[in-house]
Design a protein around this motif. Sequence first.
Motif, PDB file in Angstrom:
ATOM      1  N   PHE A   1      62.576  28.559 -41.516  1.00  0.00           N
ATOM      2  CA  PHE A   1      63.175  27.231 -41.320  1.00  0.00           C
ATOM      3  C   PHE A   1      64.153  27.286 -40.146  1.00  0.00           C
ATOM      4  CE2 PHE A   1      62.270  27.772 -45.865  1.00  0.00           C
ATOM      5  CZ  PHE A   1      61.354  26.753 -46.051  1.00  0.00           C
ATOM      6  N   PRO A   2      63.655  27.341 -38.927  1.00  0.00           N
ATOM      7  CA  PRO A   2      64.556  27.515 -37.778  1.00  0.00           C
ATOM      8  C   PRO A   2      65.437  26.296 -37.515  1.00  0.00           C
ATOM      9  CG  PRO A   2      62.302  27.145 -37.026  1.00  0.00           C
ATOM     10  CD  PRO A   2      62.245  27.298 -38.516  1.00  0.00           C
ATOM     11  N   VAL A   3      64.938  25.086 -37.757  1.00  0.00           N
ATOM     12  CA  VAL A   3      65.743  23.890 -37.481  1.00  0.00           C
ATOM     13  C   VAL A   3      66.975  23.861 -38.367  1.00  0.00           C
ATOM     14  CG1 VAL A   3      65.740  21.370 -37.478  1.00  0.00           C
ATOM     15  CG2 VAL A   3      63.727  22.609 -36.683  1.00  0.00           C
ATOM     16  N   ALA A   4      66.806  24.143 -39.649  1.00  0.00           N
ATOM     17  CA  ALA A   4      67.951  24.174 -40.563  1.00  0.00           C
ATOM     18  C   ALA A   4      68.936  25.267 -40.180  1.00  0.00           C
ATOM     19  CB  ALA A   4      67.460  24.367 -41.998  1.00  0.00           C
ATOM     20  N   ALA A   5      68.438  26.417 -39.725  1.00  0.00           N
ATOM     21  CA  ALA A   5      69.328  27.512 -39.322  1.00  0.00           C
ATOM     22  C   ALA A   5      70.147  27.117 -38.106  1.00  0.00           C
ATOM     23  CB  ALA A   5      68.498  28.761 -39.031  1.00  0.00           C
ATOM     24  N   VAL A   6      69.551  26.414 -37.162  1.00  0.00           N
ATOM     25  CA  VAL A   6      70.301  25.983 -35.982  1.00  0.00           C
ATOM     26  C   VAL A   6      71.319  24.918 -36.357  1.00  0.00           C
ATOM     27  CG1 VAL A   6      70.101  24.896 -33.712  1.00  0.00           C
ATOM     28  CG2 VAL A   6      68.394  26.553 -34.444  1.00  0.00           C
TER      29      VAL A   6
ATOM     30  N   PHE B   1      81.739  22.545 -30.976  1.00  0.00           N
ATOM     31  CA  PHE B   1      81.668  21.855 -29.693  1.00  0.00           C
ATOM     32  C   PHE B   1      80.676  20.690 -29.731  1.00  0.00           C
ATOM     33  CE2 PHE B   1      78.764  21.629 -26.056  1.00  0.00           C
ATOM     34  CZ  PHE B   1      79.592  21.082 -25.083  1.00  0.00           C
ATOM     35  N   PHE B   2      79.570  20.845 -30.433  1.00  0.00           N
ATOM     36  CA  PHE B   2      78.522  19.833 -30.419  1.00  0.00           C
ATOM     37  C   PHE B   2      78.993  18.527 -31.049  1.00  0.00           C
ATOM     38  CE2 PHE B   2      76.129  23.652 -29.651  1.00  0.00           C
ATOM     39  CZ  PHE B   2      75.085  23.251 -28.841  1.00  0.00           C
ATOM     40  N   ASP B   3      79.707  18.606 -32.172  1.00  0.00           N
ATOM     41  CA  ASP B   3      80.189  17.388 -32.821  1.00  0.00           C
ATOM     42  C   ASP B   3      81.281  16.714 -31.998  1.00  0.00           C
ATOM     43  OD1 ASP B   3      78.426  17.625 -34.910  1.00  0.00           O
ATOM     44  OD2 ASP B   3      79.812  18.759 -36.185  1.00  0.00           O
ATOM     45  N   ARG B   4      82.052  17.478 -31.235  1.00  0.00           N
ATOM     46  CA  ARG B   4      83.086  16.872 -30.391  1.00  0.00           C
ATOM     47  C   ARG B   4      82.499  16.289 -29.119  1.00  0.00           C
ATOM     48  NH1 ARG B   4      85.878  21.841 -31.361  1.00  0.00           N
ATOM     49  NH2 ARG B   4      85.502  22.374 -29.162  1.00  0.00           N
ATOM     50  N   ARG B   5      81.580  17.007 -28.501  1.00  0.00           N
ATOM     51  CA  ARG B   5      81.006  16.562 -27.229  1.00  0.00           C
ATOM     52  C   ARG B   5      79.976  15.454 -27.422  1.00  0.00           C
ATOM     53  NH1 ARG B   5      78.708  14.555 -23.811  1.00  0.00           N
ATOM     54  NH2 ARG B   5      77.995  15.327 -21.776  1.00  0.00           N
ATOM     55  N   PHE B   6      79.248  15.472 -28.530  1.00  0.00           N
ATOM     56  CA  PHE B   6      78.201  14.489 -28.786  1.00  0.00           C
ATOM     57  C   PHE B   6      78.479  13.786 -30.115  1.00  0.00           C
ATOM     58  CE2 PHE B   6      76.414  18.170 -26.557  1.00  0.00           C
ATOM     59  CZ  PHE B   6      75.977  17.577 -25.382  1.00  0.00           C
ATOM     60  N   PRO B   7      79.456  12.880 -30.139  1.00  0.00           N
ATOM     61  CA  PRO B   7      79.794  12.220 -31.409  1.00  0.00           C
ATOM     62  C   PRO B   7      78.704  11.229 -31.827  1.00  0.00           C
ATOM     63  CG  PRO B   7      81.047  11.255 -29.609  1.00  0.00           C
ATOM     64  CD  PRO B   7      80.309  12.430 -29.023  1.00  0.00           C
ATOM     65  N   LYS B   8      78.510  11.125 -33.128  1.00  0.00           N
ATOM     66  CA  LYS B   8      77.550  10.181 -33.725  1.00  0.00           C
ATOM     67  C   LYS B   8      76.124  10.403 -33.224  1.00  0.00           C
ATOM     68  CE  LYS B   8      81.097   6.584 -33.973  1.00  0.00           C
ATOM     69  NZ  LYS B   8      81.426   5.168 -33.618  1.00  0.00           N
ATOM     70  N   PHE B   9      75.807  11.627 -32.842  1.00  0.00           N
ATOM     71  CA  PHE B   9      74.457  11.887 -32.344  1.00  0.00           C
ATOM     72  C   PHE B   9      73.470  11.735 -33.495  1.00  0.00           C
ATOM     73  CE2 PHE B   9      71.018  14.271 -30.331  1.00  0.00           C
ATOM     74  CZ  PHE B   9      71.142  13.857 -29.013  1.00  0.00           C
ATOM     75  N   PRO B  10      72.431  10.893 -33.335  1.00  0.00           N
ATOM     76  CA  PRO B  10      71.499  10.655 -34.455  1.00  0.00           C
ATOM     77  C   PRO B  10      70.823  11.944 -34.916  1.00  0.00           C
ATOM     78  CG  PRO B  10      71.193   9.017 -32.721  1.00  0.00           C
ATOM     79  CD  PRO B  10      72.117  10.060 -32.169  1.00  0.00           C
ATOM     80  N   SER B  11      70.643  12.048 -36.228  1.00  0.00           N
ATOM     81  CA  SER B  11      70.063  13.270 -36.784  1.00  0.00           C
ATOM     82  C   SER B  11      68.623  13.462 -36.322  1.00  0.00           C
ATOM     83  CB  SER B  11      70.114  13.216 -38.315  1.00  0.00           C
ATOM     84  OG  SER B  11      69.394  12.090 -38.798  1.00  0.00           O
ATOM     85  N   TYR B  12      67.872  12.357 -36.127  1.00  0.00           N
ATOM     86  CA  TYR B  12      66.493  12.488 -35.687  1.00  0.00           C
ATOM     87  C   TYR B  12      66.414  13.059 -34.278  1.00  0.00           C
ATOM     88  CZ  TYR B  12      65.190   9.761 -39.771  1.00  0.00           C
ATOM     89  OH  TYR B  12      64.997   9.334 -41.057  1.00  0.00           O
ATOM     90  N   LEU B  13      67.308  12.586 -33.405  1.00  0.00           N
ATOM     91  CA  LEU B  13      67.325  13.107 -32.040  1.00  0.00           C
ATOM     92  C   LEU B  13      67.822  14.546 -32.018  1.00  0.00           C
ATOM     93  CD1 LEU B  13      68.601  10.157 -29.810  1.00  0.00           C
ATOM     94  CD2 LEU B  13      66.292  11.048 -30.032  1.00  0.00           C
ATOM     95  N   ARG B  14      68.778  14.867 -32.901  1.00  0.00           N
ATOM     96  CA  ARG B  14      69.298  16.234 -32.941  1.00  0.00           C
ATOM     97  C   ARG B  14      68.186  17.217 -33.313  1.00  0.00           C
ATOM     98  NH1 ARG B  14      73.033  15.486 -36.351  1.00  0.00           N
ATOM     99  NH2 ARG B  14      71.966  16.150 -38.257  1.00  0.00           N
ATOM    100  N   ARG B  15      67.392  16.867 -34.320  1.00  0.00           N
ATOM    101  CA  ARG B  15      66.331  17.783 -34.742  1.00  0.00           C
ATOM    102  C   ARG B  15      65.211  17.854 -33.710  1.00  0.00           C
ATOM    103  NH1 ARG B  15      67.007  15.096 -40.631  1.00  0.00           N
ATOM    104  NH2 ARG B  15      68.821  16.328 -41.261  1.00  0.00           N
ATOM    105  N   ALA B  16      64.951  16.733 -33.029  1.00  0.00           N
ATOM    106  CA  ALA B  16      63.957  16.777 -31.954  1.00  0.00           C
ATOM    107  C   ALA B  16      64.433  17.660 -30.806  1.00  0.00           C
ATOM    108  CB  ALA B  16      63.681  15.362 -31.451  1.00  0.00           C
ATOM    109  N   ALA B  17      65.724  17.587 -30.472  1.00  0.00           N
ATOM    110  CA  ALA B  17      66.257  18.437 -29.412  1.00  0.00           C
ATOM    111  C   ALA B  17      66.224  19.907 -29.816  1.00  0.00           C
ATOM    112  CB  ALA B  17      67.689  18.017 -29.077  1.00  0.00           C
ATOM    113  N   ILE B  18      66.451  20.190 -31.087  1.00  0.00           N
ATOM    114  CA  ILE B  18      66.394  21.581 -31.561  1.00  0.00           C
ATOM    115  C   ILE B  18      64.981  22.129 -31.411  1.00  0.00           C
ATOM    116  CG2 ILE B  18      66.561  23.028 -33.616  1.00  0.00           C
ATOM    117  CD1 ILE B  18      68.905  21.292 -34.541  1.00  0.00           C
ATOM    118  N   VAL B  19      63.996  21.349 -31.800  1.00  0.00           N
ATOM    119  CA  VAL B  19      62.604  21.802 -31.688  1.00  0.00           C
ATOM    120  C   VAL B  19      62.236  22.023 -30.225  1.00  0.00           C
ATOM    121  CG1 VAL B  19      60.209  21.127 -32.060  1.00  0.00           C
ATOM    122  CG2 VAL B  19      61.914  20.706 -33.841  1.00  0.00           C
ATOM    123  N   ALA B  20      62.671  21.113 -29.335  1.00  0.00           N
ATOM    124  CA  ALA B  20      62.361  21.263 -27.911  1.00  0.00           C
ATOM    125  C   ALA B  20      63.036  22.501 -27.331  1.00  0.00           C
ATOM    126  CB  ALA B  20      62.798  20.016 -27.151  1.00  0.00           C
TER     127      ALA B  20
END
Length: 457
Positions: A51-56, A73-92
Amino acid sequence: MQKVIRTDRWSLAASQEQRKMVQETVALYRAYARALIGVLWVHQREVSGPFPVAAVERLIHATGRNPNPKYPFFDRRFPKFPSYLRRAAIVAALGQVSSFSTRYDTWAGGQRKRRDALPPRRTGENTLNPPLYRGQCARFDKPYHTAALKLWSGTDWIWSTFRITGKRHRHEVSTNKALSPTLLADGRGVKLAIPFKVSVQSPSRKAVQRVCGVDLGIRKTATASIVTADGTVVARQFFHRGADIDRRDKGLMRVRNKARQTMGKSGKLCAGFCKTMYRKARHRNRDMAQHLSRDIIAFAQEHGAQAIVLEHLQGYRPRAGRKGSTLRQRFHGWLHRLLAQRVMERAEEAGLLVTFVNQAGTSEYAYDGSGKVKRDPRNWSWVTFATGKRYNADLNACYNIAARFFAQVLGIGRKAQACARGKSSATQPRIPVTLSTLWQHAQAIVAEHEAPTTALA
C-alpha cells in the motif's frame, strides 16, 4: 467483448480570470508532485510495500490517527489540498521515481546503447496535468453543454463553470463509459482530456468473409480494395494527399538547400539544424496519417469489410535510388508504419480485425496467375502481365494482399498452381499466393459439389 480506452479533447471557453485559475491549479499540482518526488527519493524503500499511497500519506499528511507527520511542510505549503488530487500526485510521483530507478539499474547493469553512455539524470521537474475526479473535482450537465471544475483561486478551492465549445462524438454512444477527465492548459486555451471506455467485439479470423486489402506505396499513399473469400473484387479506391506531400517535400528541399549553403560539399551541421522545418514535416506526416486512416476505415465499413489486411513492413528498409536522388527523400517520408499504426488504432475501436501478411511478391506477381509482371520503365505505377495486359501496380498488389489473408484462413497456401512450372525440380512451382488462388479454390469447391450430381445422372 473487448474494452479499449480512447481519449477525446474537449475545448472550454474561459475568461481571463478562469485561465489564470487554471494555470495556478496546474502549477500548484506540479509543485506538489515535485515536492513529493524529493520525499520519495529518500523513502523509496519504506513505501515499496503493498500500500504505497497510504505509506506516503503517513509521511506528509496530518490526520486524527497521524497528528505528527514527518513532513508537515506539505500541509503548510499546500493548504486544503483535495485528497483526490493528493493521491493522484502520489501515484504520479511514484511512477516517475520507479521509472528512474529502472532506467538507472538498466544502465548500471551494463545494458547500454553505447559504451560511453551517461547515466540517466534525476530531476524533479515534470509536466504532469491534474486529473479531475468526477463528482469531486469535475461535474457535467447531461447534454454536456457546461462543465464545473474545482480550481485553486489563490486562497481557496472553488467551483468554476466553463462552457464546452468543442467536443467529439464518443459521448453520444450509449455503450461508451466516460471516465475522469484531465485538465490541460498548454498556453493556447483550456481543454479537458476525457477518456472513454469503449466496448468492441472484433470478428474471428475464420468468420471473415470480406476484407479490405491495403497497399502502402510511394506514388500513391494507399490503395485499397474490397475482396471476398471467393476472389470477387467488390470495390477499390486510391487514397492520396498530393497537396500535403508537396508541401512537406518542398519544406525538406529548403532544408537540403540550406545545408548545402551552410557546410558546402563537406562538413558537419550544428545540432538542431532546421529543427523547425523538420518539426513541420513530422506534423504534416502525422496529419496525413490521421486523415488517411479515417478514410480507409470509412471505405472498409461502407462496403461491409470485416477485416483490414496490411503488409508486414515493420523494420523494412527499402533500397533507395542513387545518392542525392529525390527517391531517397521520398522513402524517408514513407508513411508505412505511421499509417499502419493509425489504421490499427481506429480499426480496433470500429470492431474491425487488423492482420498483416508477408510482403514478398505482392507487387511482383500478377493477380490473374500469369506469373511475374514487368514494370513500365517510364512510369512505375503501371505493370505489364505476361499476357500483355497493362494494369495498375498498386491495385495488383492490394488484390494479392487480400488474397493472402484468405489463403491463410482457408489453409490453401501453395496447393493451387498459379502459373506454368518453372525450372525448379519441385512438384509444384514456388509461386506466392495471388488472387487467382482464390478463384481456383472456389472453382474446386463448386466442382466437388457438382460431381455427385453428375454421377447420379
